[in-house]
Design a protein around this motif. Structure first.
Motif, PDB file in Angstrom:
ATOM      1  N   TRP A   9     -19.867  48.733  51.769  1.00  0.00           N
ATOM      2  CA  TRP A   9     -19.544  50.128  51.469  1.00  0.00           C
ATOM      3  C   TRP A   9     -20.520  50.773  50.483  1.00  0.00           C
ATOM      4  CZ3 TRP A   9     -17.051  53.802  53.714  1.00  0.00           C
ATOM      5  CH2 TRP A   9     -16.698  54.963  53.002  1.00  0.00           C
ATOM      6  N   PHE A  10     -20.817  50.082  49.390  1.00  0.00           N
ATOM      7  CA  PHE A  10     -21.657  50.661  48.341  1.00  0.00           C
ATOM      8  C   PHE A  10     -23.139  50.333  48.540  1.00  0.00           C
ATOM      9  CE2 PHE A  10     -17.536  49.814  46.170  1.00  0.00           C
ATOM     10  CZ  PHE A  10     -17.228  51.119  45.794  1.00  0.00           C
ATOM     11  N   SER A  23     -23.730  54.212  45.125  1.00  0.00           N
ATOM     12  CA  SER A  23     -23.543  55.315  46.067  1.00  0.00           C
ATOM     13  C   SER A  23     -22.656  54.918  47.239  1.00  0.00           C
ATOM     14  CB  SER A  23     -24.907  55.784  46.600  1.00  0.00           C
ATOM     15  OG  SER A  23     -25.778  56.124  45.538  1.00  0.00           O
ATOM     16  N   GLU A  24     -21.983  55.923  47.801  1.00  0.00           N
ATOM     17  CA  GLU A  24     -21.122  55.733  48.965  1.00  0.00           C
ATOM     18  C   GLU A  24     -21.705  56.525  50.136  1.00  0.00           C
ATOM     19  OE1 GLU A  24     -16.688  55.142  47.555  1.00  0.00           O
ATOM     20  OE2 GLU A  24     -17.562  56.749  46.371  1.00  0.00           O
ATOM     21  N   LYS A  26     -21.957  55.839  53.228  1.00  0.00           N
ATOM     22  CA  LYS A  26     -21.303  55.762  54.536  1.00  0.00           C
ATOM     23  C   LYS A  26     -20.275  56.871  54.737  1.00  0.00           C
ATOM     24  CE  LYS A  26     -21.991  50.948  55.791  1.00  0.00           C
ATOM     25  NZ  LYS A  26     -21.360  49.762  56.395  1.00  0.00           N
ATOM     26  N   HIS A  27     -19.905  57.528  53.653  1.00  0.00           N
ATOM     27  CA  HIS A  27     -18.938  58.624  53.725  1.00  0.00           C
ATOM     28  C   HIS A  27     -19.673  59.958  53.712  1.00  0.00           C
ATOM     29  CE1 HIS A  27     -15.606  61.276  52.339  1.00  0.00           C
ATOM     30  NE2 HIS A  27     -14.883  60.461  53.088  1.00  0.00           N
ATOM     31  N   GLU A  30     -21.078  61.355  50.425  1.00  0.00           N
ATOM     32  CA  GLU A  30     -22.240  60.691  49.809  1.00  0.00           C
ATOM     33  C   GLU A  30     -22.172  60.791  48.275  1.00  0.00           C
ATOM     34  OE1 GLU A  30     -25.629  61.058  53.246  1.00  0.00           O
ATOM     35  OE2 GLU A  30     -25.522  62.700  51.795  1.00  0.00           O
ATOM     36  N   GLY A  48     -16.036  57.393  42.022  1.00  0.00           N
ATOM     37  CA  GLY A  48     -16.113  57.545  43.466  1.00  0.00           C
ATOM     38  C   GLY A  48     -14.784  57.761  44.160  1.00  0.00           C
ATOM     39  N   ASP A  52     -13.248  51.430  48.110  1.00  0.00           N
ATOM     40  CA  ASP A  52     -13.534  50.013  47.889  1.00  0.00           C
ATOM     41  C   ASP A  52     -13.587  49.772  46.384  1.00  0.00           C
ATOM     42  OD1 ASP A  52     -14.064  47.391  48.459  1.00  0.00           O
ATOM     43  OD2 ASP A  52     -15.904  47.747  49.579  1.00  0.00           O
ATOM     44  N   ILE A  54     -15.061  49.429  43.156  1.00  0.00           N
ATOM     45  CA  ILE A  54     -16.322  49.712  42.478  1.00  0.00           C
ATOM     46  C   ILE A  54     -16.528  48.809  41.263  1.00  0.00           C
ATOM     47  CG2 ILE A  54     -15.383  51.551  41.017  1.00  0.00           C
ATOM     48  CD1 ILE A  54     -18.058  53.055  41.470  1.00  0.00           C
ATOM     49  N   ASP A  76     -12.723  62.588  44.848  1.00  0.00           N
ATOM     50  CA  ASP A  76     -13.914  61.808  45.172  1.00  0.00           C
ATOM     51  C   ASP A  76     -14.674  61.349  43.931  1.00  0.00           C
ATOM     52  OD1 ASP A  76     -14.186  64.632  45.068  1.00  0.00           O
ATOM     53  OD2 ASP A  76     -16.198  64.532  45.878  1.00  0.00           O
ATOM     54  N   CYS A 117     -16.167  57.990  59.919  1.00  0.00           N
ATOM     55  CA  CYS A 117     -16.739  57.170  58.857  1.00  0.00           C
ATOM     56  C   CYS A 117     -16.432  55.704  59.111  1.00  0.00           C
ATOM     57  CB  CYS A 117     -16.145  57.624  57.524  1.00  0.00           C
ATOM     58  SG  CYS A 117     -16.592  56.603  56.139  1.00  0.00           S
TER      59      CYS A 117
END
Length: 259
Positions: A9-10, A23-24, A26-27, A30, A48, A52, A54, A76, A117
């Motif tokens: 994920w990250f 950073s995320e 995949k979403h 971002e 975030g 997941d 962090i 977010d 996503c």
């Protein structure tokens, strides 16, 4: 900037020897969260989406006690606060972080899944909830946070939200801008936003000796000129009577403004 490591994920990248970004990508949002290591403690700017864990990534980057600061209380940016009891919030948003967030859980879940996503295999949207908690410290404009060998200045920059804050590290010239400044469409259209306050917050940043802009979303390569470009755009809209809710979306080379 070098790519350090990816998990499912990250994405973790190094900005300098004692600063990293988680950073995320995949979403669609971002999101970016920043790990600032001092000699005494570590500062984590935002946590975030909360999709997941962090904390597992942060612990790979520091062995120091971790304090979380929140650029603003939107879902977010405080999704991973549940892993960090030592978190700070601006005084204008303490009620939001403690259950008074102005969106329903259903609305937040819809935002989270707004675009397709590749979520982690063990993620279930039905288990997703909004963090609630009491901050260990309430921040005000011009507060400073010492990390040991590093000092971070708190700048109250409302507009996107009432208690939005940016963080400035004068020694490095790093400006962590949250959702005030990034490459992409800026949101000043929600009822809790204030377009005129947004303009004034950007003006507040103009005099700073900024060497690097570190945003909370999207492209990490943000031109320094974007601050003055945004200032001009907001000021022009203000002068023409359009800097108000319902005026529409205005597009510029590196950003847009949604009112």
């Amino acid at each position: 900037m070098t790519n350090n490591k990816k998990n499912d994920w990250f994405t973790v990248e190094k900005i300098d020897d004692n600063t990293s970004v988680i950073s995320e990508y995949k979403h669609w949002e971002e999101t970016h969260c920043y790990v600032l290591n001092g000699t005494e403690r570590c500062l984590l700017i935002d946590t975030g989406l909360g999709v997941d864990n962090i904390e597992e990534q942060v612990r790979k980057l520091t062995d120091k006690p971790v304090t979380v600061v929140t650029t603003h209380v939107h879902y977010d940016h405080f999704g991973g606060h549940k892993y960090f009891p030592d978190f700070y919030v601006h005084e204008a948003e303490t009620e939001w972080i403690n259950g008074g967030f102005p969106l329903t859980l259903e609305q937040v879940r819809n935002f989270l899944t707004e675009e397709p996503c590749d979520f982690p295999k063990d993620f279930d949207i039905n288990d997703y909830f909004l963090f609630k908690g009491t901050p260990a410290k309430v921040l005000k404009d011009n507060d400073t946070i010492g990390l040991g060998g590093r000092t971070i200045q708190v700048l109250h920059t409302p507009g996107h939200s009432p208690g939005h804050i940016c963080f400035f590290e004068k020694e490095k010239g790093y400006l962590y801008t949250g959702d005030l400044i990034y490459v992409g469409v800026l949101f000043a259209d929600f009822p809790s936003t204030d377009p005129v306050a947004y303009m004034n917050s950007i003006k507040k940043l103009l005099p700073l000796p900024v060497k690097k802009i570190l945003p909370a979303h999207h492209d990490l390569n943000v031109p320094l000129s974007i601050i003055s470009d945004m200032d001009k755009a907001f000021t022009d809209l203000y002068k023409s009577g359009k800097l108000k809710h319902g005026s529409g979306t205005f597009s510029y080379p590196d950003f847009g403004i949604r009112l």
